[in-house]
Design a protein around this motif. Structure first.
Motif, PDB file in Angstrom:
ATOM      1  N   UNK A 190      50.378   3.505  48.749  1.00 10.81           N
ATOM      2  CA  UNK A 190      50.697   4.930  48.773  1.00 10.81           C
ATOM      3  C   UNK A 190      50.743   5.470  47.343  1.00 10.81           C
ATOM      4  N   UNK A 191      50.159   6.643  47.154  1.00 13.96           N
ATOM      5  CA  UNK A 191      50.105   7.251  45.827  1.00 13.96           C
ATOM      6  C   UNK A 191      51.193   8.297  45.638  1.00 13.96           C
ATOM      7  N   UNK A 192      52.220   8.246  46.417  1.00 14.06           N
ATOM      8  CA  UNK A 192      53.236   9.289  46.374  1.00 14.06           C
ATOM      9  C   UNK A 192      54.206   9.130  45.205  1.00 14.06           C
ATOM     10  N   UNK A 193      54.161   8.001  44.492  1.00  8.80           N
ATOM     11  CA  UNK A 193      55.016   7.848  43.308  1.00  8.80           C
ATOM     12  C   UNK A 193      54.238   7.120  42.225  1.00  8.80           C
ATOM     13  N   UNK A 194      54.812   7.047  41.030  1.00  7.66           N
ATOM     14  CA  UNK A 194      54.112   6.477  39.884  1.00  7.66           C
ATOM     15  C   UNK A 194      53.812   4.989  40.087  1.00  7.66           C
ATOM     16  N   UNK A 195      54.735   4.278  40.726  1.00  3.25           N
ATOM     17  CA  UNK A 195      54.513   2.851  40.960  1.00  3.25           C
ATOM     18  C   UNK A 195      53.282   2.634  41.841  1.00  3.25           C
ATOM     19  N   UNK A 196      53.138   3.457  42.879  1.00  2.00           N
ATOM     20  CA  UNK A 196      51.961   3.341  43.729  1.00  2.00           C
ATOM     21  C   UNK A 196      50.689   3.702  42.991  1.00  2.00           C
ATOM     22  N   UNK A 197      50.741   4.747  42.147  1.00  2.00           N
ATOM     23  CA  UNK A 197      49.563   5.138  41.372  1.00  2.00           C
ATOM     24  C   UNK A 197      49.150   4.021  40.421  1.00  2.00           C
ATOM     25  N   UNK A 207      47.046   9.946  39.063  1.00  2.00           N
ATOM     26  CA  UNK A 207      48.307  10.688  39.061  1.00  2.00           C
ATOM     27  C   UNK A 207      48.996  10.564  40.418  1.00  2.00           C
ATOM     28  N   UNK A 208      50.298  10.419  40.442  1.00  2.00           N
ATOM     29  CA  UNK A 208      51.016  10.348  41.730  1.00  2.00           C
ATOM     30  C   UNK A 208      50.920  11.676  42.488  1.00  2.00           C
ATOM     31  N   UNK A 209      50.840  11.572  43.811  1.00  2.00           N
ATOM     32  CA  UNK A 209      50.772  12.753  44.672  1.00  2.00           C
ATOM     33  C   UNK A 209      52.202  13.163  45.017  1.00  2.00           C
ATOM     34  N   UNK A 210      52.844  13.878  44.119  1.00  2.00           N
ATOM     35  CA  UNK A 210      54.257  14.190  44.278  1.00  2.00           C
ATOM     36  C   UNK A 210      54.501  15.470  45.063  1.00  2.00           C
ATOM     37  N   UNK A 211      53.484  16.307  45.187  1.00  2.00           N
ATOM     38  CA  UNK A 211      53.659  17.558  45.919  1.00  2.00           C
ATOM     39  C   UNK A 211      52.885  17.512  47.222  1.00  2.00           C
ATOM     40  N   UNK A 212      53.300  18.346  48.145  1.00  2.00           N
ATOM     41  CA  UNK A 212      52.602  18.426  49.425  1.00  2.00           C
ATOM     42  C   UNK A 212      51.167  18.881  49.224  1.00  2.00           C
ATOM     43  N   UNK A 213      50.938  19.811  48.314  1.00  2.00           N
ATOM     44  CA  UNK A 213      49.579  20.318  48.095  1.00  2.00           C
ATOM     45  C   UNK A 213      48.669  19.244  47.517  1.00  2.00           C
ATOM     46  N   UNK A 214      49.164  18.433  46.595  1.00  2.00           N
ATOM     47  CA  UNK A 214      48.326  17.365  46.026  1.00  2.00           C
ATOM     48  C   UNK A 214      48.017  16.300  47.070  1.00  2.00           C
ATOM     49  N   UNK A 215      48.989  16.010  47.929  1.00  2.00           N
ATOM     50  CA  UNK A 215      48.711  15.036  48.990  1.00  2.00           C
ATOM     51  C   UNK A 215      47.693  15.582  49.969  1.00  2.00           C
ATOM     52  N   UNK A 216      47.773  16.864  50.261  1.00  2.00           N
ATOM     53  CA  UNK A 216      46.825  17.479  51.191  1.00  2.00           C
ATOM     54  C   UNK A 216      45.428  17.541  50.587  1.00  2.00           C
ATOM     55  N   UNK A 217      45.340  17.873  49.312  1.00  2.00           N
ATOM     56  CA  UNK A 217      44.040  18.044  48.661  1.00  2.00           C
ATOM     57  C   UNK A 217      43.368  16.724  48.331  1.00  2.00           C
ATOM     58  N   UNK A 218      44.150  15.750  47.861  1.00  2.00           N
ATOM     59  CA  UNK A 218      43.578  14.528  47.305  1.00  2.00           C
ATOM     60  C   UNK A 218      43.810  13.293  48.167  1.00  2.00           C
ATOM     61  N   UNK A 219      44.671  13.387  49.147  1.00  2.00           N
ATOM     62  CA  UNK A 219      44.974  12.223  49.967  1.00  2.00           C
ATOM     63  C   UNK A 219      46.043  11.354  49.339  1.00  2.00           C
ATOM     64  N   UNK A 220      46.591  10.461  50.126  1.00  2.00           N
ATOM     65  CA  UNK A 220      47.690   9.615  49.663  1.00  2.00           C
ATOM     66  C   UNK A 220      47.259   8.189  49.368  1.00  2.00           C
ATOM     67  N   UNK A 221      45.993   7.847  49.588  1.00  2.00           N
ATOM     68  CA  UNK A 221      45.494   6.508  49.288  1.00  2.00           C
ATOM     69  C   UNK A 221      44.104   6.616  48.675  1.00  2.00           C
ATOM     70  N   UNK A 222      43.618   5.495  48.182  1.00  2.00           N
ATOM     71  CA  UNK A 222      42.262   5.383  47.654  1.00  2.00           C
ATOM     72  C   UNK A 222      41.471   4.410  48.533  1.00  2.00           C
ATOM     73  N   UNK A 223      40.146   4.584  48.642  1.00  2.00           N
ATOM     74  CA  UNK A 223      39.373   3.691  49.519  1.00  2.00           C
ATOM     75  C   UNK A 223      39.428   2.232  49.087  1.00  2.00           C
ATOM     76  N   UNK A 224      39.646   1.975  47.812  1.00  2.00           N
ATOM     77  CA  UNK A 224      39.738   0.594  47.338  1.00  2.00           C
ATOM     78  C   UNK A 224      41.172   0.068  47.385  1.00  2.00           C
ATOM     79  N   UNK A 225      42.116   0.928  47.744  1.00  2.00           N
ATOM     80  CA  UNK A 225      43.520   0.508  47.878  1.00  2.00           C
ATOM     81  C   UNK A 225      44.125   1.212  49.083  1.00  2.00           C
ATOM     82  N   UNK A 226      43.626   0.943  50.288  1.00  2.00           N
ATOM     83  CA  UNK A 226      44.057   1.710  51.463  1.00  2.00           C
ATOM     84  C   UNK A 226      45.510   1.492  51.850  1.00  2.00           C
TER      85      UNK A 226
END
Length: 952
Positions: free
Chosen positions: A205-212, A183-202
């Motif tokens: 950015x997961x901040x939008x659907x295209x990145x996810x 899921x895209x990290x669209x809120x500040x809380x989701x970015x804080x809790x889950x991070x904006x990247x994945x270890x296999x895709x450093x």
């Protein structure tokens, strides 16, 4: 406890969890052909875990990760938590199998969504363990998350969880109701809790659907690329079974590829996209169907190692009938029978006719879940239409002979109806190559006087084959280091068992580590019905026993160790290891590149090199002499994950270059990405621009947070060793039964091993990676790099696969050796011990001029009395310490610096309150009050042993 299935309690989606209980061993064997077998059962299913089952038969503990989806979609697809009840049912069935087979198994429950989390530790499948696991399943089942169904995190974390187990028999049962999704990290809380990247895709950015979506693609690619996560799982011997919990619009294409698409042949046979190059062990995938057919499918797969007859019989009307019966012959070869039968009508009766009986024993359908016992037989109606019948040889008076079981409608209202019957026949007999562990398997040679014994696995007793009423088929096969299969022996003569035979290892068998499998198939006597033989005997499923062996070269060749363990690479991108060599002859590393089976993509190129890479530079050893081939593994970059592969080592007999042969030797290493110094200094510079105090504290907090010994199994042991006075190889003897296993359910800052404490430390320099230090006042050194700082052993956070030496304060040629392992297997122990044998003496000598700089906990002086001082003065060997002087006289309160430490003078209290080396906590005896020869110090620096701040 007996599991009771109430109609409607387990939804069809979740009943397939029960299927997995039976995947532990077997292959499906249809015994006596009947009407068409129930279509719910795939004949391929039971073969999925045949390697796993043969491994269990070889004596290893089975480790299973129960990996459960925690994504929020389950609130809709399973609002009544049917998956929880089904998973508990699965655990109970597995526990029952473990009890009856004698195979030891353990389970870890884990949940995954955006991350991988475990509610508890590894738990053995015992009666007490089942209740613990039930609670963990409840915890995971109720704890649903709002973000992600991350397959990569789930699989890589499960691999790491299994990597530290002592078992070589591993499986992951992986349950999901959806596709790989981020899921895209669209809120500040989701970015804080889950991070904006994945270890296999450093870099995504997961901040939008295209990145996810791009991160999902990156994760899929990393799982299925050659040497990716799927290959790393399979090359580690982990069997992967997927269960798709279907809804109308769920697409399990990728999940099927991961579980069934290992290698081109498997992918083609299953009609899926290939995922990885490694094909073994074979995986499988199940998509859930309706409850009734799945109960039968579960049962058909729930008796690993048993033979199974799938029948579709008529329902007898009013009385017994031959068309509604299944018959089978029992003899000494069989220990138990279980039958599960299900129909689409209510009100049936089951009947059993034992050998020689004139009348049938009837069991009408009654209260669901109630068990009725008659003459040692247990009958339970699990639902109003499904019945389970169990019998054991030890409980039934007349066991040997022909049995008949059927099903009748007393009201005669179901003409034309069928009942599906699963008949399980369990045999405890296996074929054992006796004294295999002391037998040399040599290329192109005969092994004489080999005894292949028929053994009852429940008590290890040898069984006389003449006691069996039917026939046998016995075989021994070898799969060599290059994957080629060789049949070494086969017979159908019962008299050939339990007597010495000759087994020939072919000359073309590849040298190195291989698998030796014994197979035993028993066919019972032909059934007798109404005094006449009817049909053929029951051909039981082949019982397999899998053992790891090393194929050696002929006698005049040198031999090398079975594996290369490079351990953990955390602070460096290189690691060294030694491969034991025994003469006579010459050994070198072939110049070709290593065969990489599994490695994280970010590691880049993986190379294995050696200074002995040609015949001219080979390691030469004499007759029965021992040495080691030095090897170095290097990667382009730091990474997280496992590296697995093989290298080719050439062995050559003395003075015969033309006879040189290659040996395939497997190797592995574990990579951990260290704290990024550049990122840390960038954060530090930014902190300075915002203020000194709080930002600097935050940077130290970040370092301190990561300073933990990783979770998992930690195996340790210690022994006393004698150091060679002239240096060189140290003789070390430490048996596996002297090891102690500690489970670390979470990462820890300290852990006790061999009566001493390991503590994580951090430096005053915030960019230096944390480390682990032995909290012991005596000098110590480890096999890692740098080994010691200021006289204290230093290890990376990943302490497993290392050793520590503590030289004796009284006798400089004695030391205590502590080994730290990630598993209790002999290969891991041998690898660490061999490294210590080769390097311990030099490492201890490297302590010259090094001494600890802080006192033990509390700074208390030693409680040893003067009367306890040994009568013989102790002297140090030449070269220890940095200034002259002998040992203090007996009872003296001072001594000069001739030993381990500085040139200063030591006293019984030691300057600055420092206790001399050898001092121990107040609940242990300490050294003489005069201190060890030559110990002295200017006092503690950088805090005591309880401080996280390290010593420079």
């Amino acid at each position: 406890m007996r599991g009771t299935v109430q109609r409607g309690t387990l939804s069809g989606r979740w009943s397939v969890l029960a299927v997995l209980a039976a995947l532990i061993l077997g292959t499906l064997t249809v015994l006596i052909p009947r009407a068409e077998a129930d279509p719910a059962v795939s004949e391929e299913g039971p073969a999925l875990l045949s390697d796993f089952g043969a491994c269990l038969a070889g004596g290893s503990t089975g480790s299973i990760v129960l990996l459960m989806d925690q994504s929020g979609s389950l609130r809709t697809t399973d609002p009544e938590l049917a998956r929880v009840e089904a998973a508990k049912f699965l655990v109970e069935r597995l526990a029952g199998f473990s009890e009856t087979s004698g195979y030891e198994m353990e389970v870890r429950v884990a949940g995954f969504a955006a991350t991988y989390e475990t509610p508890g530790e590894w738990t053995p499948l015992t009666a007490d363990g089942v209740s613990v696991l039930d609670g963990q399943i409840e915890d995971v089942g109720h704890d649903l998350r709002s973000h992600d169904t991350d397959y990569w995190m789930a699989l890589e974390s499960a691999r790491q969880d299994l990597a530290y187990r002592e078992s070589s028999c591993s499986a992951v049962f992986w349950f999901s109701d959806g596709e790989y999704d981020i899921d895209p990290r669209e809120s500040r809380s989701s970015r804080s809790e889950l991070g904006e990247t994945k270890p296999y895709a450093p870099d995504i950015s997961l901040t939008d659907q295209a990145g996810a979506d791009a991160a999902v693609a990156a994760g899929q690619d990393d799982i299925c690329r050659p040497a990716g996560v799927a290959d790393q799982l399979r090359s580690s011997g982990i069997t992967l079974i997927g269960v798709g919990l279907s809804s109308e619009d769920t697409d399990f294409t990728f999940l099927r590829s991961v579980t069934e698409g290992g290698g081109p042949e498997a992918a083609e046979s299953h009609g899926v996209t290939q995922c990885g190059e490694v094909a073994s062990p074979q995986g499988g995938f199940f998509e859930v169907q309706d409850l009734d057919s799945l109960l039968l499918a579960f049962d058909a797969l729930s008796s690993p190692g048993d033979s199974l007859d799938l029948s579709s019989l008529d329902v007898c009307q009013g009385r017994e009938c031959a068309a509604g019966e299944v018959s089978f012959v029992l003899d000494r070869a069989l220990s138990s029978v279980r039958i599960l039968a299900g129909a689409d009508v209510d009100g049936l009766e089951a009947y059993i006719i034992p050998p020689g009986a004139a009348e049938a024993l009837r069991f009408p359908s009654g209260a669901v879940g109630e068990t009725v016992e008659k003459n040692g037989m247990r009958v339970t109606w699990l639902t109003s239409r499904t019945v389970e019948i169990e019998m054991a040889a030890e409980s039934v008076t007349e066991w040997a002979g022909t049995w008949r079981v059927g099903f009748v409608d007393p009201a005669s209202q179901s003409a034309g109806e069928k009942i599906a019957v699963n008949l399980h026949l369990s045999s405890p007999l296996i074929l054992v190559w006796q004294k295999l562990d002391t037998t040399e398997i040599r290329q192109g040679t005969d092994s004489d006087q080999v005894t292949l014994a028929l053994v009852d696995r429940t008590d290890d007793s040898v069984v006389d084959p003449s006691d069996l009423g039917g026939d046998i088929s016995a075989a021994v096969s070898l799969t060599d280091a290059e994957g080629a299969a060789h049949q070494l022996y086969a017979t159908q003569d019962k008299s050939a068992l339990n007597t010495p035979v000759t087994v020939t290892v072919p000359a073309e068998a590849a040298l190195g580590e291989g698998r030796l499998v014994t197979s035993l198939q028993i066919t019972t006597a032909r059934p007798v019905v109404h005094g006449e033989q009817a049909g053929e005997g029951t051909a039981l499923q082949p019982a397999l026993l899998d053992s790891t062996v090393t194929v050696l070269a002929p006698q005049n060749f040198p031999t090398v160790g079975p594996r290369i363990e490079f351990g953990l690479l955390e602070e460096e991108t290189t690691a060294t290891a030694s491969l034991a060599v025994t003469g006579p002859g010459c050994v070198w590393l072939d110049s070709g590149s290593p065969n990489i089976i599994g490695a994280p993509a970010e590691a880049g190129a993986v190379e294995v090199t050696s200074p002995s890479a040609s015949e001219e530079d080979c390691v030469r050893v004499g007759e029965d002499a021992q040495d080691a081939l030095s090897l170095e593994l290097s990667t382009d970059e730091h990474a997280n994950g496992a590296v697995q592969g093989t290298v080719t080592v050439m062995i050559m007999p003395e003075d015969d270059p033309a006879a040189a042969q290659p040996v395939t030797v497997p190797f592995d290493a574990d990579l951990r990405r260290p704290l990024d110094a550049t990122t840390a200094w960038t954060a530090f510079a930014l902190a300075l621009s915002l203020g000194i105090g709080i930002p600097l504290a935050a940077l130290y907090l970040l370092t301190w947070t990561t300073a933990r010994i990783p979770r998992g199994t930690l195996v340790s042991g210690s022994t006393r060793v004698r150091l060679p006075e002239g240096g060189g190889r140290t003789e070390i003897d430490l048996a596996r039964n002297a090891l102690t296993m500690t489970s670390l359910p979470t990462a820890r800052r300290s852990v006790a091993v061999a009566g001493r404490m390991l503590r994580s430390r951090i430096s005053l320099m915030p960019t230096e990676a944390p480390w682990v230090e032995l909290d012991n006042p005596s000098p110590s050194v480890s096999g890692a790099t740098p080994g010691a700082r200021r006289g204290r052993a230093r290890l990376p956070l990943g302490v497993r696969g290392n050793w520590i030496a503590i030289p004796d304060a009284q006798d400089p040629f004695q030391a205590t050796l502590i080994v730290l392992l990630g598993a209790e297997d002999q290969a891991s122990l041998d690898a660490v011990l061999e490294d210590a044998r080769l390097r311990l003496s030099d490492k201890v000598r490297s302590l010259r001029g090094s001494a600890p700089t802080s006192r033990p906990r509390g700074g208390r002086p030693s409680r040893t009395k003067a009367s306890e001082v040994p009568p013989t003065p102790v002297t140090s060997p030449p070269g220890w310490g940095s200034a002259g002087g002998g040992a203090p006289d007996r009872g003296s309160s001072s001594g000069t610096g001739t030993g381990w430490g500085s040139s200063g003078r030591g006293t019984s209290g030691a300057p600055g309150g420092l206790e001399p080396p050898g001092a121990v906590p107040p609940d242990e005896p300490g050294p003489p009050p005069g201190g060890a020869p030559g110990w002295g110090s200017s006092g503690p620096r950088n805090g005591g042993p309880d401080s996280p701040w390290g010593r420079r």
